[in-house]
Design an enzyme around this catalytic site. Structure first.
Site, short mmCIF file in Angstrom:
data_model
loop_
_atom_site.label_atom_id
_atom_site.label_comp_id
_atom_site.label_asym_id
_atom_site.label_seq_id
_atom_site.Cartn_x
_atom_site.Cartn_y
_atom_site.Cartn_z
N ASP A 242 0.86 -1.19 0.00
CA ASP A 242 0.00 0.00 0.00
C ASP A 242 0.89 1.24 0.00
O ASP A 242 1.64 1.46 0.94
CB ASP A 242 -0.91 -0.01 1.23
CG ASP A 242 -2.03 1.01 1.16
OD1 ASP A 242 -1.88 2.03 0.45
OD2 ASP A 242 -3.05 0.79 1.83
N ARG B 198 -0.23 4.43 -0.34
CA ARG B 198 -0.98 5.65 -0.09
C ARG B 198 -0.33 6.53 0.98
O ARG B 198 0.25 6.04 1.93
CB ARG B 198 -2.42 5.34 0.33
CG ARG B 198 -3.26 4.87 -0.83
CD ARG B 198 -4.63 4.46 -0.40
NE ARG B 198 -4.55 3.18 0.32
CZ ARG B 198 -5.60 2.44 0.64
NH1 ARG B 198 -6.81 2.85 0.34
NH2 ARG B 198 -5.44 1.30 1.27
#
EC number: 3.5.4.25
Length: 191
Positions: free
Chosen positions: A123, A125
């Site tokens: 991930d 983000r």
């Protein structure tokens, strides 16, 4: 952070009437979609929705993104609050890489294995714009609509009080069962 902001505009939708404001952080542009009574709510319902073009726009059945967005917009329209449309496609690996990850998933990889094989973390983000939006809109207390423990941890790290967590549970289908299992078993999502 050098953030550019838009003015607030009205946004009538099939879910109800909202107000909308855009934030530009570098090359990424994010949205705050607010209920009309947003400023009057002490602890608004908030959904931090990560962009998913294939799900949100095209209705892909490989994920639950469009269903979660629909659920959240309906809920916010009825109960008041805010949806932050966090534009970091494919857990922030971009659309081209997300489609490459889809191709690897077609060969049997799960979403994490596909991202790792493409040279990314599971991930990528960055939620810092969310903190900026909270500060800009004066959010100090909220009720968070999420299944993602990373979003819970990030909001807590800002010193924002979470009065309640509301699950964003939608129906699964034969195309997203593996995706949802990976989110639950490997990423700790509260499903």
């Amino acid at each position: 952070m050098n953030i550019i902001q838009s003015n607030i505009a009205k946004l009538p939708t099939k879910y109800g009437k909202f107000k909308i404001k855009a934030y530009k952080d570098g090359s990424q542009e994010h949205l705050a979609i607010m209920s009309q009574d947003f400023e009057l709510i002490d602890a608004p319902y908030v959904r931090i929705h990560s962009e998913c073009l294939t799900g949100d726009t095209l209705g892909s059945l490989k994920c639950d993104c469009q269903n979660q967005l629909d659920l959240s917009l309906k809920f916010i329209s009825e109960h008041g609050g805010l949806v932050i449309y966090h534009r970091q496609e494919g857990r922030n690996i971009g659309l081209v890489n997300k489609i490459n990850a889809y191709a690897l998933q077609d060969l049997g990889r799960n979403t994490i294995e596909a991202n790792l094989e493409l040279g990314f973390k599971e991930d990528e983000r960055d939620y810092s714009i969310v903190g900026y939006i909270f500060e800009d809109l004066g959010i100090k207390t909220l009720k968070l609509i999420t299944n993602n423990p990373e979003k819970l941890d990030y909001v807590k790290s800002l010193g924002v009080e979470i009065k309640e967590r509301i699950p964003a549970i939608t129906n699964s289908n034969k195309y997203n069962e593996g995706y949802l299992a990976t989110k639950k078993e490997k990423m700790g999502h509260l499903l």
